[in-house]
Design a protein around this motif. Structure first.
Motif, PDB file in Angstrom:
ATOM      1  N   PHE A 177       0.977  -1.326  -0.068  1.00 40.96           N
ATOM      2  CA  PHE A 177       0.046  -0.186   0.118  1.00 40.96           C
ATOM      3  C   PHE A 177       1.049   1.310  -0.088  1.00 40.96           C
ATOM      4  O   PHE A 177       0.614   2.002  -0.739  1.00 40.96           O
ATOM      5  N   SER A 178       1.992   1.145   0.808  1.00 39.12           N
ATOM      6  CA  SER A 178       2.774   2.509   1.057  1.00 39.12           C
ATOM      7  C   SER A 178       3.458   2.624  -0.248  1.00 39.12           C
ATOM      8  O   SER A 178       3.979   3.824  -0.580  1.00 39.12           O
ATOM      9  N   ILE A 179       3.818   1.606  -1.238  1.00 42.78           N
ATOM     10  CA  ILE A 179       4.709   1.792  -2.285  1.00 42.78           C
ATOM     11  C   ILE A 179       3.898   2.082  -3.369  1.00 42.78           C
ATOM     12  O   ILE A 179       4.214   2.985  -4.252  1.00 42.78           O
ATOM     13  N   PHE A 180       2.851   1.425  -3.679  1.00 42.81           N
ATOM     14  CA  PHE A 180       1.816   1.413  -5.016  1.00 42.81           C
ATOM     15  C   PHE A 180       0.846   2.337  -4.777  1.00 42.81           C
ATOM     16  O   PHE A 180       0.134   2.866  -6.081  1.00 42.81           O
ATOM     17  N   GLU A 181      -0.010   2.553  -3.638  1.00 41.34           N
ATOM     18  CA  GLU A 181      -1.131   3.241  -3.493  1.00 41.34           C
ATOM     19  C   GLU A 181      -1.136   4.457  -2.933  1.00 41.34           C
ATOM     20  O   GLU A 181      -2.181   5.332  -2.894  1.00 41.34           O
ATOM     21  N   ILE A 188       6.545   4.850   2.323  1.00 42.10           N
ATOM     22  CA  ILE A 188       7.175   3.625   2.943  1.00 42.10           C
ATOM     23  C   ILE A 188       7.953   4.011   4.252  1.00 42.10           C
ATOM     24  O   ILE A 188       8.308   2.983   4.849  1.00 42.10           O
ATOM     25  N   ALA A 189       8.254   5.203   4.670  1.00 37.15           N
ATOM     26  CA  ALA A 189       8.964   5.592   5.764  1.00 37.15           C
ATOM     27  C   ALA A 189       8.034   5.142   6.990  1.00 37.15           C
ATOM     28  O   ALA A 189       8.623   5.144   8.235  1.00 37.15           O
ATOM     29  N   THR A 190       6.608   4.965   6.876  1.00 38.81           N
ATOM     30  CA  THR A 190       5.922   4.812   7.840  1.00 38.81           C
ATOM     31  C   THR A 190       6.021   3.287   8.347  1.00 38.81           C
ATOM     32  O   THR A 190       5.243   2.921   9.364  1.00 38.81           O
ATOM     33  N   LEU A 191       6.407   2.529   7.480  1.00 36.44           N
ATOM     34  CA  LEU A 191       6.387   1.049   7.458  1.00 36.44           C
ATOM     35  C   LEU A 191       7.096   0.604   9.018  1.00 36.44           C
ATOM     36  O   LEU A 191       6.505  -0.386   9.493  1.00 36.44           O
TER      37      LEU A 191
END
Length: 244
Positions: A177-181, A188-191
């Motif tokens: 989700f963080s990469i594609f949407e 992605i920093a929130t992963l």
């Protein structure tokens, strides 16, 4: 607000159906109906008034939104009367309910439906649901037949086999989700924050007796509260392009 209304209707109905079993449960006996703080007749009156109003208003807002509300209601009524008696399906129904809530939010705001985000919600709620079942089994310790018969169909070993898979699926779905949407390419920093929150929650389950009430873990644990606050700050910053 409408989803809060239909959720309240569902919770009232479920507590009315389970009132006798809840009275024998060490935690659920403190619920308003089971404890007697609210009379069943009063709860029934609220249900009769609230549910039809919410359904009508939902279709007035948007036909698709109204359909989601109706599906949610039918699904949960089926859960209250029958589906919660089927192993695994009981947790799946709860997870689907949260996915429908998220989906309705996307539709009402006009945003593109984020498939990976919905999968993240599905896997996370399954993770929370099976953890809750595990804690209920440990709390009741052999008294499951007197409170929730379905718990006797589960075992700690079975749930322990499911949880690592659900943890991995949640992390992978959120990463996708963080990469594609996500609106920001830096989402992605929130992963790492999300991963920490999941691991911290799992750690707390082994140390506290709050597994049956996941919301209390979030409210009482300072590191998880900090992680949630940090995630919100980073998310808002990324949406505002402060880091770009």
């Amino acid at each position: 607000m409408l989803f809060c209304g239909i959720s309240s209707s569902v919770y009232i109905l479920n507590d009315m159906v389970d009132i006798e079993k809840d009275r024998r449960h060490p935690v659920k006996k403190f619920r308003p109906l089971a404890s007697g703080d609210i009379k069943v007749s009063h709860a029934l009156t609220i249900l009769i008034l609230l549910c039809p109003c919410v359904l009508v208003l939902s279709f007035l807002v948007n036909s698709i939104f109204g359909a989601i509300i109706l599906i949610y209601f039918i699904l949960n009524v089926s859960y209250s009367f029958k589906l919660k008696e089927f192993v695994i399906i009981d947790v799946l129904i709860i997870s689907i309910g949260f996915v429908l809530r998220s989906l309705s939010g996307c539709l009402t705001t006009g945003d593109k439906i984020p498939v990976w985000f919905l999968l993240s919600v599905a896997f996370l709620t399954l993770f929370l649901g099976f953890n809750k079942r595990k804690k209920e089994i440990l709390t009741l310790s052999g008294q499951t037949q007197n409170t929730r018969k379905i718990l006797s169909e589960y075992s700690i070993g079975l749930i322990n086999e499911m949880l690592p898979m659900l943890t991995s699926c949640t992390v992978v779905a959120y990463a996708c989700f963080s990469i594609f949407e996500a609106n920001s390419r830096y989402m992605i920093a929130t992963l790492p924050i999300a991963v920490y929150g999941i691991f911290r929650y799992q750690y707390l389950l082994s140390k506290t007796d709050l597994g049956e009430r996941p919301e209390m873990i979030v409210l009482r644990d300072r590191p998880i509260r900090f992680a949630v606050l940090l995630w919100v700050i980073v998310y808002i910053s990324l949406q505002s392009n402060l880091f770009i």
